[in-house]
Design a protein around this motif. Structure first.
Motif, PDB file in Angstrom:
ATOM      1  N   CYS A 108       0.831  -1.214   0.000  1.00  0.00           N
ATOM      2  CA  CYS A 108       0.000   0.000   0.000  1.00  0.00           C
ATOM      3  C   CYS A 108       0.864   1.262   0.000  1.00  0.00           C
ATOM      4  O   CYS A 108       0.526   2.252  -0.661  1.00  0.00           O
ATOM      5  CB  CYS A 108      -0.930   0.003   1.206  1.00  0.00           C
ATOM      6  N   GLY A 109       1.981   1.229   0.711  1.00  0.00           N
ATOM      7  CA  GLY A 109       2.891   2.373   0.726  1.00  0.00           C
ATOM      8  C   GLY A 109       3.501   2.627  -0.639  1.00  0.00           C
ATOM      9  O   GLY A 109       3.662   3.775  -1.058  1.00  0.00           O
ATOM     10  N   GLY A 110       3.839   1.562  -1.344  1.00  0.00           N
ATOM     11  CA  GLY A 110       4.350   1.720  -2.706  1.00  0.00           C
ATOM     12  C   GLY A 110       3.308   2.320  -3.626  1.00  0.00           C
ATOM     13  O   GLY A 110       3.609   3.185  -4.449  1.00  0.00           O
ATOM     14  N   PHE A 111       2.062   1.881  -3.475  1.00  0.00           N
ATOM     15  CA  PHE A 111       0.979   2.447  -4.283  1.00  0.00           C
ATOM     16  C   PHE A 111       0.811   3.932  -3.981  1.00  0.00           C
ATOM     17  O   PHE A 111       0.699   4.755  -4.888  1.00  0.00           O
ATOM     18  CB  PHE A 111      -0.327   1.697  -4.020  1.00  0.00           C
ATOM     19  N   TYR A 112       0.826   4.268  -2.700  1.00  0.00           N
ATOM     20  CA  TYR A 112       0.680   5.673  -2.315  1.00  0.00           C
ATOM     21  C   TYR A 112       1.827   6.512  -2.880  1.00  0.00           C
ATOM     22  O   TYR A 112       1.603   7.592  -3.434  1.00  0.00           O
ATOM     23  CB  TYR A 112       0.623   5.803  -0.788  1.00  0.00           C
ATOM     24  N   ALA A 113       3.042   6.017  -2.738  1.00  0.00           N
ATOM     25  CA  ALA A 113       4.214   6.778  -3.188  1.00  0.00           C
ATOM     26  C   ALA A 113       4.216   6.996  -4.698  1.00  0.00           C
ATOM     27  O   ALA A 113       4.606   8.072  -5.178  1.00  0.00           O
ATOM     28  CB  ALA A 113       5.495   6.060  -2.771  1.00  0.00           C
ATOM     29  N   PHE A 114       3.771   5.999  -5.453  1.00  0.00           N
ATOM     30  CA  PHE A 114       3.813   6.109  -6.912  1.00  0.00           C
ATOM     31  C   PHE A 114       2.623   6.837  -7.512  1.00  0.00           C
ATOM     32  O   PHE A 114       2.759   7.551  -8.496  1.00  0.00           O
ATOM     33  CB  PHE A 114       3.898   4.732  -7.561  1.00  0.00           C
ATOM     34  N   PHE A 115       1.442   6.640  -6.949  1.00  0.00           N
ATOM     35  CA  PHE A 115       0.237   7.091  -7.642  1.00  0.00           C
ATOM     36  C   PHE A 115      -0.549   8.182  -6.937  1.00  0.00           C
ATOM     37  O   PHE A 115      -1.312   8.898  -7.578  1.00  0.00           O
ATOM     38  CB  PHE A 115      -0.691   5.900  -7.910  1.00  0.00           C
ATOM     39  N   ILE A 116      -0.405   8.332  -5.631  1.00  0.00           N
ATOM     40  CA  ILE A 116      -1.222   9.307  -4.912  1.00  0.00           C
ATOM     41  C   ILE A 116      -0.407  10.520  -4.497  1.00  0.00           C
ATOM     42  O   ILE A 116      -0.819  11.660  -4.714  1.00  0.00           O
ATOM     43  CB  ILE A 116      -1.904   8.649  -3.696  1.00  0.00           C
ATOM     44  N   HIS A 117       0.749  10.288  -3.897  1.00  0.00           N
ATOM     45  CA  HIS A 117       1.583  11.380  -3.401  1.00  0.00           C
ATOM     46  C   HIS A 117       2.209  12.137  -4.566  1.00  0.00           C
ATOM     47  O   HIS A 117       2.805  11.559  -5.452  1.00  0.00           O
ATOM     48  CB  HIS A 117       2.692  10.839  -2.483  1.00  0.00           C
ATOM     49  N   HIS A 118       2.076  13.443  -4.512  1.00  0.00           N
ATOM     50  CA  HIS A 118       2.701  14.293  -5.539  1.00  0.00           C
ATOM     51  C   HIS A 118       3.692  15.202  -4.825  1.00  0.00           C
ATOM     52  O   HIS A 118       3.372  15.861  -3.843  1.00  0.00           O
ATOM     53  CB  HIS A 118       1.662  15.135  -6.277  1.00  0.00           C
ATOM     54  N   ASP A 119       4.874  15.250  -5.349  1.00  0.00           N
ATOM     55  CA  ASP A 119       5.935  16.064  -4.766  1.00  0.00           C
ATOM     56  C   ASP A 119       5.696  17.518  -5.117  1.00  0.00           C
ATOM     57  O   ASP A 119       5.776  17.907  -6.283  1.00  0.00           O
ATOM     58  CB  ASP A 119       7.296  15.589  -5.293  1.00  0.00           C
TER      59      ASP A 119
END
Length: 121
Positions: A108-119
């Motif tokens: 789930c953290g990988g999904f969040y980091a790649f697809f939800i979180h925007h820098d």
């Protein structure tokens, strides 16, 4: 790090991965499921590293970047699930539950980091 040293270390890492995979296949040649596990893990790692290399070299905001993110997350999820399954099978059920409980946040953290979180810079 010097680029030549990085390339040399990368080659050494892949050579060690290949050698260890060949040895694991040789040791488990009587067990078809173990051989399939090693072969699929080996090729999944190769594909993951190849996609990561392409992702590093791709310009941001391209359609290819999205496809590479999907491929990277899919391969990392596949490998996490494979290794969690293999480890959980060796453990008593309470520890196996902990193994799976640790795998879920990683996925789930990988999904969040790649697809939800925007820098935001």
């Amino acid at each position: 790090m010097d680029r030549d040293v990085g390339n040399w270390l990368t080659g050494l890492g892949f050579a060690m991965l290949t050698c260890n995979s060949i040895l694991a296949i040789y040791r488990s040649k009587e067990d078809a499921w173990s051989v399939a596990f090693v072969v699929s893990a080996y090729f999944a790692l190769l594909f993951l590293f190849w996609c990561l290399r392409l992702y590093e070299r791709t310009a941001p905001n391209l359609a290819q970047t999205w496809k590479l993110k999907v491929a990277i997350w899919s391969m990392s999820t596949f490998l996490t699930a494979m290794f969690s399954y293999k480890v959980a099978n060796l453990m008593p059920w309470p520890v196996a539950l902990v193994v799976w409980a640790m795998a879920v946040p990683v996925i789930c953290g990988g999904f969040y980091a790649f697809f939800i979180h925007h820098d935001h810079q």
